[in-house]
Design a protein around this motif. Structure first.
Motif, PDB file in Angstrom:
ATOM      1  N   ASN A  97      -6.346   1.528   1.235  1.00  7.73           N
ATOM      2  CA  ASN A  97      -5.963   0.154   0.870  1.00  7.73           C
ATOM      3  C   ASN A  97      -6.471  -0.795   1.949  1.00  7.73           C
ATOM      4  O   ASN A  97      -5.706  -1.394   2.707  1.00  7.73           O
ATOM      5  N   ASP A  98      -7.805  -0.935   2.004  1.00  3.65           N
ATOM      6  CA  ASP A  98      -8.415  -1.746   3.062  1.00  3.65           C
ATOM      7  C   ASP A  98      -9.202  -2.934   2.517  1.00  3.65           C
ATOM      8  O   ASP A  98      -9.978  -3.563   3.241  1.00  3.65           O
ATOM      9  N   GLY A  99      -9.018  -3.241   1.240  1.00  4.59           N
ATOM     10  CA  GLY A  99      -9.678  -4.398   0.662  1.00  4.59           C
ATOM     11  C   GLY A  99     -11.071  -4.119   0.117  1.00  4.59           C
ATOM     12  O   GLY A  99     -11.681  -5.013  -0.489  1.00  4.59           O
ATOM     13  N   THR A 100     -11.577  -2.906   0.293  1.00  5.48           N
ATOM     14  CA  THR A 100     -12.922  -2.590  -0.204  1.00  5.48           C
ATOM     15  C   THR A 100     -12.899  -2.028  -1.622  1.00  5.48           C
ATOM     16  O   THR A 100     -13.954  -1.858  -2.230  1.00  5.48           O
ATOM     17  N   HIS A 101     -11.725  -1.734  -2.128  1.00  6.61           N
ATOM     18  CA  HIS A 101     -11.592  -1.203  -3.486  1.00  6.61           C
ATOM     19  C   HIS A 101     -10.537  -2.003  -4.233  1.00  6.61           C
ATOM     20  O   HIS A 101      -9.702  -2.690  -3.637  1.00  6.61           O
ATOM     21  N   GLN A 102     -10.580  -1.907  -5.539  1.00  6.38           N
ATOM     22  CA  GLN A 102      -9.555  -2.518  -6.357  1.00  6.38           C
ATOM     23  C   GLN A 102      -9.115  -1.535  -7.433  1.00  6.38           C
ATOM     24  O   GLN A 102      -9.828  -0.572  -7.757  1.00  6.38           O
ATOM     25  N   VAL A 103      -7.927  -1.766  -7.964  1.00  7.99           N
ATOM     26  CA  VAL A 103      -7.391  -0.894  -9.008  1.00  7.99           C
ATOM     27  C   VAL A 103      -8.338  -0.899 -10.208  1.00  7.99           C
ATOM     28  O   VAL A 103      -8.787  -1.961 -10.649  1.00  7.99           O
ATOM     29  N   GLY A 104      -8.657   0.283 -10.685  1.00  9.05           N
ATOM     30  CA  GLY A 104      -9.585   0.414 -11.803  1.00  9.05           C
ATOM     31  C   GLY A 104     -10.933   0.956 -11.391  1.00  9.05           C
ATOM     32  O   GLY A 104     -11.718   1.380 -12.250  1.00  9.05           O
ATOM     33  N   ASP A 105     -11.231   0.963 -10.072  1.00  2.93           N
ATOM     34  CA  ASP A 105     -12.487   1.552  -9.612  1.00  2.93           C
ATOM     35  C   ASP A 105     -12.500   3.042  -9.935  1.00  2.93           C
ATOM     36  O   ASP A 105     -11.502   3.745  -9.723  1.00  2.93           O
ATOM     37  N   ASP A 106     -13.642   3.529 -10.403  1.00  8.59           N
ATOM     38  CA  ASP A 106     -13.750   4.945 -10.771  1.00  8.59           C
ATOM     39  C   ASP A 106     -13.520   5.868  -9.578  1.00  8.59           C
ATOM     40  O   ASP A 106     -13.070   7.004  -9.739  1.00  8.59           O
ATOM     41  N   ASP A 107     -13.840   5.387  -8.378  1.00 11.77           N
ATOM     42  CA  ASP A 107     -13.680   6.232  -7.183  1.00 11.77           C
ATOM     43  C   ASP A 107     -12.218   6.426  -6.793  1.00 11.77           C
ATOM     44  O   ASP A 107     -11.889   7.354  -6.063  1.00 11.77           O
ATOM     45  N   CYS A 108     -11.358   5.544  -7.262  1.00 16.66           N
ATOM     46  CA  CYS A 108      -9.960   5.570  -6.831  1.00 16.66           C
ATOM     47  C   CYS A 108      -9.111   6.381  -7.815  1.00 16.66           C
ATOM     48  O   CYS A 108      -8.480   5.827  -8.721  1.00 16.66           O
ATOM     49  N   GLN A 109      -9.132   7.687  -7.620  1.00 15.81           N
ATOM     50  CA  GLN A 109      -8.400   8.594  -8.493  1.00 15.81           C
ATOM     51  C   GLN A 109      -7.020   8.914  -7.919  1.00 15.81           C
ATOM     52  O   GLN A 109      -6.846   8.961  -6.695  1.00 15.81           O
ATOM     53  N   PRO A 110      -6.022   9.123  -8.767  1.00 11.05           N
ATOM     54  CA  PRO A 110      -4.681   9.455  -8.272  1.00 11.05           C
ATOM     55  C   PRO A 110      -4.697  10.729  -7.439  1.00 11.05           C
ATOM     56  O   PRO A 110      -5.389  11.691  -7.793  1.00 11.05           O
ATOM     57  N   LEU A 111      -3.947  10.729  -6.356  1.00  9.71           N
ATOM     58  CA  LEU A 111      -3.823  11.945  -5.554  1.00  9.71           C
ATOM     59  C   LEU A 111      -2.932  12.935  -6.296  1.00  9.71           C
ATOM     60  O   LEU A 111      -1.852  12.578  -6.770  1.00  9.71           O
ATOM     61  N   SER A 112      -3.387  14.182  -6.392  1.00  8.95           N
ATOM     62  CA  SER A 112      -2.648  15.186  -7.169  1.00  8.95           C
ATOM     63  C   SER A 112      -1.264  15.448  -6.591  1.00  8.95           C
ATOM     64  O   SER A 112      -0.330  15.777  -7.324  1.00  8.95           O
ATOM     65  N   GLN A 113      -1.104  15.291  -5.285  1.00 10.47           N
ATOM     66  CA  GLN A 113       0.192  15.528  -4.637  1.00 10.47           C
ATOM     67  C   GLN A 113       0.882  14.227  -4.247  1.00 10.47           C
ATOM     68  O   GLN A 113       1.827  14.227  -3.464  1.00 10.47           O
ATOM     69  N   GLY A 114       0.390  13.112  -4.774  1.00  7.87           N
ATOM     70  CA  GLY A 114       0.973  11.820  -4.418  1.00  7.87           C
ATOM     71  C   GLY A 114       2.339  11.620  -5.040  1.00  7.87           C
ATOM     72  O   GLY A 114       2.594  12.048  -6.170  1.00  7.87           O
ATOM     73  N   LYS A 115       3.210  10.958  -4.324  1.00  9.22           N
ATOM     74  CA  LYS A 115       4.562  10.698  -4.816  1.00  9.22           C
ATOM     75  C   LYS A 115       4.545   9.541  -5.802  1.00  9.22           C
ATOM     76  O   LYS A 115       4.003   8.476  -5.529  1.00  9.22           O
ATOM     77  N   ILE A 116       5.161   9.745  -6.950  1.00  4.80           N
ATOM     78  CA  ILE A 116       5.262   8.699  -7.962  1.00  4.80           C
ATOM     79  C   ILE A 116       6.444   7.795  -7.630  1.00  4.80           C
ATOM     80  O   ILE A 116       7.541   8.270  -7.355  1.00  4.80           O
ATOM     81  N   GLN A 117       6.196   6.479  -7.637  1.00  7.69           N
ATOM     82  CA  GLN A 117       7.252   5.500  -7.407  1.00  7.69           C
ATOM     83  C   GLN A 117       7.388   4.610  -8.641  1.00  7.69           C
ATOM     84  O   GLN A 117       6.391   4.279  -9.287  1.00  7.69           O
ATOM     85  N   SER A 118       8.611   4.217  -8.936  1.00  7.81           N
ATOM     86  CA  SER A 118       8.880   3.378 -10.108  1.00  7.81           C
ATOM     87  C   SER A 118       9.353   1.997  -9.679  1.00  7.81           C
ATOM     88  O   SER A 118      10.205   1.865  -8.796  1.00  7.81           O
ATOM     89  N   PHE A 119       8.799   0.974 -10.338  1.00  5.31           N
ATOM     90  CA  PHE A 119       9.167  -0.403 -10.059  1.00  5.31           C
ATOM     91  C   PHE A 119       9.442  -1.134 -11.375  1.00  5.31           C
ATOM     92  O   PHE A 119       8.828  -0.837 -12.402  1.00  5.31           O
ATOM     93  N   ALA A 120      10.354  -2.071 -11.312  1.00  8.00           N
ATOM     94  CA  ALA A 120      10.639  -2.932 -12.458  1.00  8.00           C
ATOM     95  C   ALA A 120      10.287  -4.359 -12.080  1.00  8.00           C
ATOM     96  O   ALA A 120      10.398  -4.754 -10.903  1.00  8.00           O
ATOM     97  N   ALA A 121       9.853  -5.142 -13.065  1.00  9.70           N
ATOM     98  CA  ALA A 121       9.483  -6.526 -12.779  1.00  9.70           C
ATOM     99  C   ALA A 121       9.494  -7.360 -14.047  1.00  9.70           C
ATOM    100  O   ALA A 121       9.367  -6.834 -15.156  1.00  9.70           O
ATOM    101  N   ASP A 122       9.637  -8.668 -13.858  1.00 14.59           N
ATOM    102  CA  ASP A 122       9.438  -9.611 -14.950  1.00 14.59           C
ATOM    103  C   ASP A 122       7.982 -10.046 -14.919  1.00 14.59           C
ATOM    104  O   ASP A 122       7.444 -10.373 -13.845  1.00 14.59           O
ATOM    105  N   VAL A 123       7.338 -10.037 -16.070  1.00  9.72           N
ATOM    106  CA  VAL A 123       5.914 -10.367 -16.153  1.00  9.72           C
ATOM    107  C   VAL A 123       5.741 -11.816 -16.582  1.00  9.72           C
ATOM    108  O   VAL A 123       6.314 -12.269 -17.575  1.00  9.72           O
ATOM    109  N   LEU A 124       4.925 -12.553 -15.813  1.00  4.23           N
ATOM    110  CA  LEU A 124       4.557 -13.919 -16.154  1.00  4.23           C
ATOM    111  C   LEU A 124       3.056 -13.931 -16.413  1.00  4.23           C
ATOM    112  O   LEU A 124       2.289 -13.282 -15.687  1.00  4.23           O
ATOM    113  N   SER A 125       2.629 -14.604 -17.422  1.00  6.64           N
ATOM    114  CA  SER A 125       1.198 -14.617 -17.728  1.00  6.64           C
ATOM    115  C   SER A 125       0.730 -16.019 -18.072  1.00  6.64           C
ATOM    116  O   SER A 125       1.493 -16.856 -18.557  1.00  6.64           O
TER     117      SER A 125
END
Length: 212
Positions: A157-185
């Motif tokens: 997370n150093d600003g050189t990548h963004q969510v959706g880049d093909d190189d940024c694959q989920p870590l197989s052992q990464g911890k899943i975190q859940s968040f709730a939010a109100d969406v404004l568009s």
């Protein structure tokens, strides 16, 4: 060890070389000889408890849908098994959630919202790894309050990548975190942009970010 035995067939003899290093238990041998169509029964309550709303690129399916179900915009693309591939008791290969050709813009919107929210969580949380979406769903009886699951990716997370880049694959052992939010568009140059407020970590139940 038996190295060979002969089978008498009429006037001729057929000799087969058998190299046996371990005696195989009869139940296992029987299972190996069963046709690949053998399946196990998955209780409905088990299937109902599996994860829902998995997003693009996330592992899905598997035996009794152990990894869960894709969101409506995606289908679980399962690698084709070879005809003679070992399959004991109906074990199924997992796949990955892949965008459906007939997915509607309304169905795909939750992926765009999830990507935008993961960017906010990564930026405001100053996480070591870029967070990527895992699953998302609307809160019950709401079309503007979302629950998002994120997981660390292979990208820093150093600003050189963004969510959706093909190189940024989920870590197989990464911890899943859940968040709730109100969406404004709102729309800018016909492109939707999303903001979020009252973002809460579902485990800690505390305000993490207020992004408008």
């Amino acid at each position: 060890l038996k190295h060979c035995h002969a089978i008498q067939l009429g006037s001729s003899s057929l000799t087969a070389s058998l190299h046996v290093t371990r005696i195989m238990p009869r139940p296992l041998l029987s299972a190996l000889l069963l046709p690949s169509a053998v399946a196990i029964i998955c209780p409905p309550e088990m299937l109902a408890s599996r994860p829902q709303g998995l997003l693009e690129g996330v592992v899905c399916g598997g035996t009794c849908h152990q990894y869960g179900y894709c969101a409506p915009a995606f289908s679980c693309d399962v690698a084709k098994q070879g005809r003679h591939q070992l399959a004991i008791m109906g074990v199924r290969t997992p796949g990955k959630c892949t965008r459906r050709a007939d997915a509607t813009e309304a169905q795909l919107e939750i992926q765009r919202i999830a990507n935008a929210m993961a960017e906010v969580l990564s930026r405001e949380g100053k996480t070591e790894r870029l967070l990527v979406p895992h699953a998302a769903r609307w809160q019950e009886n709401s079309s503007s309050a979302i629950i998002l699951e994120v997981v660390p990716s292979s990208c820093k997370n150093d600003g050189t990548h963004q969510v959706g880049d093909d190189d940024c694959q989920p870590l197989s052992q990464g911890k899943i975190q859940s968040f709730a939010a109100d969406v404004l568009s709102h729309s800018s140059n016909e492109q939707p942009e999303y903001g979020f407020r009252n973002i809460k970590n579902m485990e800690q139940s505390s305000l993490q970010v207020a992004q408008i």
